[in-house]
Design an enzyme around this catalytic site. Sequence first.
Site, short mmCIF file in Angstrom:
data_model
loop_
_atom_site.label_atom_id
_atom_site.label_comp_id
_atom_site.label_asym_id
_atom_site.label_seq_id
_atom_site.Cartn_x
_atom_site.Cartn_y
_atom_site.Cartn_z
N SER A 61 10.44 2.22 32.67
CA SER A 61 10.91 1.51 31.47
C SER A 61 10.40 2.13 30.17
CB SER A 61 10.49 0.04 31.54
OG SER A 61 11.09 -0.56 32.66
N ARG A 184 -0.72 -7.84 31.82
CA ARG A 184 -0.38 -7.59 30.41
C ARG A 184 0.11 -8.86 29.72
NH1 ARG A 184 4.96 -3.79 31.37
NH2 ARG A 184 6.23 -5.36 32.39
#
Length: 492
Positions: A61, A184
């Site tokens: 990504s 995250r």
Amino acid sequence: MKQKCVLIITDGIGYNKNSKFNAFEAAKKPSYEKLFKEVPNSLLKTSGLAVGLPEGQMGNSEVGHMCIGSGRIIYQNLVRINKAIENKELEKNENLQKLLAKCKRVHIIGLYSDGGVHSMDTHFKAMLEICAKNGNEVFAHAITDGRDVNPKSGLNFIKDLKEFCENLGVHFATLCGRFYAMDRDKRWDRVKECYECLLGKAYKVPNLLEYLQKSYDENVTDEFIKAVQNENYKGMREEDGIIFINFRNDRMKQLVEVLNSKDFKEFEREKIFENLLTMSVYDDKFKLPVLFEKEKIENTLAQVISKAGLSQLHTAETEKYAHVTFFFNGGKEELLENETRVLIPSPKVKTYDEKPQMSAFEVCDAVKKGIEKGEDFIVVNFANGDMVGHTGDFNAAIKAVEAVDTCLGEIVECAKKHDYAFIITSDHGNCEAMQDEKGNLLTNHTTFDVFVFVQAKGVSKIKDNMGLSNIAASVLKILDLEIPKEMNEALF
């Protein structure tokens, strides 16, 4: 040709001619079927040299969005680091030499696999070797993967690392799954487990390899391995040096913050460490030395649109928000003039197979509002194909594709109603290959091509042999803006 434009990135949905274990093929997708029939479409390459990665390396990504947003192929840190190891430049790195001279004891931390998305095992080993040959006392702290590689491939990787450490005379100190070490989403309880382990406060075992096998026996795969330390490991000292070998920043930031930030308040910490060195720039706020500085990327798609005085909307849910902002904008955090960002929170579930639609419908609503408001350019990411693909749950991945399909139908309808052009593509594949021929789960990205659809005035065909780096120029052509010389040509 001039039109406003929506760029839709359907994360983790690629083209696989084999329909077996292919969630995209198995899904009911009326919107896609209509697109194939009515809209000019083609295939784009999203792996290897086409996106600045080594040949055969699957895309990801970060790389995909950088390529799309910058309109050029940027040779990624993975390629840069490989070259630096090959030509012996890494061991001469000034910041590395300073740390090794200052700190007798050095800890190497990172994801240990050959996934190539966040790190490479070869980089980990090269760093161990450099530090050991320099005469430092070296400790290896391996984070197990199971996401960018097979869920139980860790046993072979960790066996390899254990033997390497023994031959080199360095300590294999700790083991921890990326679920904990590389969160995250500010789930600090997870990161705390890793922090405590690095300090020598975790469960102790005589053999890390046996512990990993025992975890498998209890149906705990690599990603979810609980933090554990070798019984001989006594923990980090404040004067020690710590080197982070992950080259991708987004999943290392939180651990670095916990170890280094004086302002951190999420939980009580016994020690804070100053001698940190990171493979790349994890966050400008850290003010830490790095091994590989950022390459400056100018004249990105977002910058050109902003300089032209046009408005733009960037939106995604939490899991992919950094990709449509930081990565899409060429590795820059700051908001541009006339740029609006809309973050939709990802659902709070342990893994996304529990809620395959994720927050797609809310993201879809944000796009439709942007169209109705008249934003000149909109970029949106739908995370489902990738994030649910990573779970390995085939039925959930089918539902993920169906949710995206519903959203595509609504956005396309809204775009047509307001005379918007649209481009639909993916940054890389994932959910189109959920198992291999032997029935092993595939949770990683693929090297398959991805679809691209372009609906715009005057476009009837897409050129052959195009890639993600040709999208930015296509958007500018639709918006009737000048294409900067740094960008690759348009798709049409």
